[in-house]
Design a protein around this motif. Structure first.
Motif, short mmCIF file in Angstrom:
data_model
loop_
_atom_site.label_atom_id
_atom_site.label_comp_id
_atom_site.label_asym_id
_atom_site.label_seq_id
_atom_site.Cartn_x
_atom_site.Cartn_y
_atom_site.Cartn_z
N PRO A 13 -57.89 113.65 52.26
CA PRO A 13 -57.40 112.94 51.28
C PRO A 13 -56.18 111.89 51.30
N ILE A 14 -55.66 111.87 52.64
CA ILE A 14 -54.37 111.21 52.80
C ILE A 14 -54.51 110.08 52.74
N GLY A 15 -55.68 109.41 52.79
CA GLY A 15 -55.85 108.04 52.76
C GLY A 15 -55.53 107.30 51.22
N ASP A 16 -55.80 108.39 50.32
CA ASP A 16 -55.84 107.87 48.75
C ASP A 16 -54.58 108.30 48.29
N VAL A 17 -53.57 108.89 49.11
CA VAL A 17 -52.31 109.29 48.68
C VAL A 17 -51.23 108.05 49.02
N LYS A 18 -50.30 107.84 47.77
CA LYS A 18 -49.30 107.04 47.92
C LYS A 18 -47.88 107.67 48.63
N ARG A 19 -47.80 107.02 50.01
CA ARG A 19 -46.87 107.99 50.64
C ARG A 19 -45.20 107.69 50.09
N LEU A 20 -44.95 106.53 49.60
CA LEU A 20 -43.70 106.35 49.33
C LEU A 20 -43.14 107.07 48.04
N PRO A 21 -43.78 107.32 47.13
CA PRO A 21 -43.22 108.49 45.90
C PRO A 21 -43.10 109.75 46.47
N LEU A 137 -48.40 113.21 56.56
CA LEU A 137 -48.53 111.97 55.79
C LEU A 137 -48.81 110.89 56.70
N TYR A 138 -48.06 110.78 57.81
CA TYR A 138 -47.79 109.70 58.61
C TYR A 138 -48.46 109.98 60.08
N PHE A 193 -42.19 116.50 39.77
CA PHE A 193 -43.26 116.83 39.02
C PHE A 193 -44.16 115.70 38.60
N ILE A 194 -43.95 114.58 38.65
CA ILE A 194 -44.61 113.29 38.29
C ILE A 194 -45.48 112.92 39.37
N TYR A 195 -44.37 112.44 40.57
CA TYR A 195 -45.02 111.81 41.66
C TYR A 195 -45.52 112.44 42.94
N LEU A 196 -45.08 113.66 43.09
CA LEU A 196 -45.34 114.54 44.18
C LEU A 196 -46.81 115.27 44.22
#
Length: 485
Positions: A13-21, A137-138, A193-196
């Motif tokens: 699933p990591i490829g679909d996750v936005k890392r920065l937020p 993540l990285y 709660f919103i971004y993690l």
């Protein structure tokens, strides 16, 4: 689960996750939880009067904090595998926020202590979650910059703590040290709660209760014993200190033996089969000892020998600590490009030179020289700490990530507790020896000279640690991933 299986399951699933937020969510929470470690110490004199407690009693606000963090970090390796990223982070921040509210509203010392312990529980769970998430993540070739961002938070937050605390206490009551942090802690929970997002799936390994008990008594006893050695009557000869360290050492030995025998250990010490991770652990312990030799000794030198106020000494140490945090992302990027040797070995050479210069400091040394030395010291540490840590963790397979981060964070807590007690003890011994040979030991000038003599002794030992670290750093090699099965 084997290494390849763990990697596959996590990388899906990591490829679909936005890392920065996710990184921002973690950094906001970590910043305010770590900030609170150093925010309260400046207020101790005021708290002694208002809460009507003695200095040894009040010191539990600091010792208890370190104790809870030291006990919880080893268990984080298990908790990270039982709960999702969101559950761990939000749970940690909830504990920290409740603790902050309790501290701010505390009517007396016992309630304030309970609040501090809740804050410590949140902080103890925060750092392992932060580091473990970044490892997931990285990829190894991009981790340096991400870990450098953590370095910014880890060094920047405690650096501004005493100065910020001094500014607040000039105009407001001590309770505002907590009330000002509270809205930021709540914001961190809402933002997360919103971004993690969850970046790993819980595997829910078997809970070994015996290991948890041994870990609690082992790490807790060591941290408590060394932390309280400076507060107890009799110091190192105190029965309280001796019993705590003895219980801790025996429990720790039994803990290590059990981890090597059980099928699903609480803290998998087989991570030490990876040579760069082992080298990293030893280097970080030595570096934490060296760091605390300066961070704990310089305030004594500035205030006890040079007559500076707490606020002034905090300001003098602020630029170096801020610069350390600000250049940590840069050293992370340089690590990604050039590897650890290009940063760590020059950083170690730089550190040895600076520690030697600290042994030459006396009552005639100007504030500008001290400021320059501290800035150079913190730059050297920025070149060493995060690159070394990232390189060691890079060698581990993914199923070792929770254990590797727990080992490093635990060893840093233990090294910190031992370092403060050890170097202050050396300083006090040198100070006492100087005064014993003085013809007028009560004269202010002689007391100041005694403080300098004690600090010199401690810096000489710190220099020895730095030289040992330099020798070990010559063996560091770049790692891109696991090299063993």
């Amino acid at each position: 689960m084997n290494a390849s299986g763990a990697a596959a399951s996590a990388s899906q699933p990591i490829g679909d996750v936005k890392r920065l937020p996710i990184l921002i969510s973690l950094m906001i929470g970590a910043f305010f939880s770590i900030l609170n470690e150093t925010l309260l110490n400046v207020a101790f004199p005021e708290l002694m009067v208002e809460l009507n407690v003695t200095a040894p009693t009040l010191q539990w606000l600091a010792t208890g904090y370190m104790l809870v963090v030291g006990v919880l970090v080893p268990a984080s390796a298990l908790l990270v595998q039982w709960f999702t990223t969101r559950q761990m982070f939000l749970g940690a921040m909830f504990l920290f926020t409740v603790g902050t509210l309790v501290c701010g509203a505390a009517p007396h010392f016992s309630v304030l202590l309970i609040g501090r312990l809740l804050q410590a529980a949140g902080t103890g769970l925060m750092l392992p979650v932060l580091m473990n998430t970044i490892l997931v993540l990285y990829p190894p070739e991009k981790r340096g910059a991400a870990m450098g961002s953590i370095g910014l938070v880890i060094m920047f937050a405690p650096a501004i703590g005493p100065t910020l605390s001094g500014l607040i206490l000039q105009s407001l009551q001590w309770r505002w040290l907590f009330f000002i942090v509270l809205p930021f802690a709540i914001f961190s929970i809402v933002f997360a709660f919103i971004y993690l997002k969850n970046v790993s799936q819980p595997t829910k390994p078997k809970v070994d209760v015996v290991s948890i008990i041994l870990s609690t008594f082992g790490f807790g006893g060591i941290v408590y014993g060394f932390s309280s050695s400076g507060e107890s009557h009799g110091g190192w000869a105190s029965t309280q200190v001796f019993v705590a360290v003895l219980i801790g050492a025996i429990s720790l030995l039994l803990f290590v033996l059990r981890q090597l025998r059980v099928k699903e250990p609480l803290m998998d010490l087989r991570a030490f089969r990876y040579p760069m991770f082992t080298l990293t652990t030893v280097l970080l312990v030595i570096m934490m000892m060296t760091l605390f030799s300066t961070m704990s000794l310089l305030p004594f030198l500035f205030q006890g020998a040079l007559g500076m106020t707490v606020f002034a000494s905090g300001l003098l140490m602020l630029p170096g600590s801020l610069l350390n945090g600000l250049i940590s992302p840069l050293t992370g990027k340089l690590f990604d490009k050039f590897g650890p040797r290009a940063l760590v070995i020059p950083g170690m050479v730089f550190l040895v030179v600076i520690m030697w210069l600290f042994t030459r400091v006396d009552l005639d040394t100007t504030k500008m020289v001290l400021l320059a030395l501290h800035i150079c010291l913190m730059v050297a540490i920025a070149m060493i700490m995060m690159p070394t840590q990232t390189n060691g963790l890079n060698q581990l397979p993914q199923h070792y990530y929770p254990h590797g981060t727990a080992i490093l964070n635990t060893m840093q807590q233990v090294a910190g507790a031992i370092g403060v007690a050890f170097f202050i003890s050396i300083m006090s011994t040198g100070q006492g020896r100087y005064l014993a040979g003085s013809s007028n030991p009560t004269a202010p000038a002689e007391i100041a000279k005694a403080m300098v003599a004690g600090v010199h002794n401690a810096f000489v030992i710190g220099l020895g640690f730095a030289v040992a670290a330099l020798v070990l750093s010559l063996f560091i090699k770049r790692t891109q991933g696991p090299t063993m099965k």
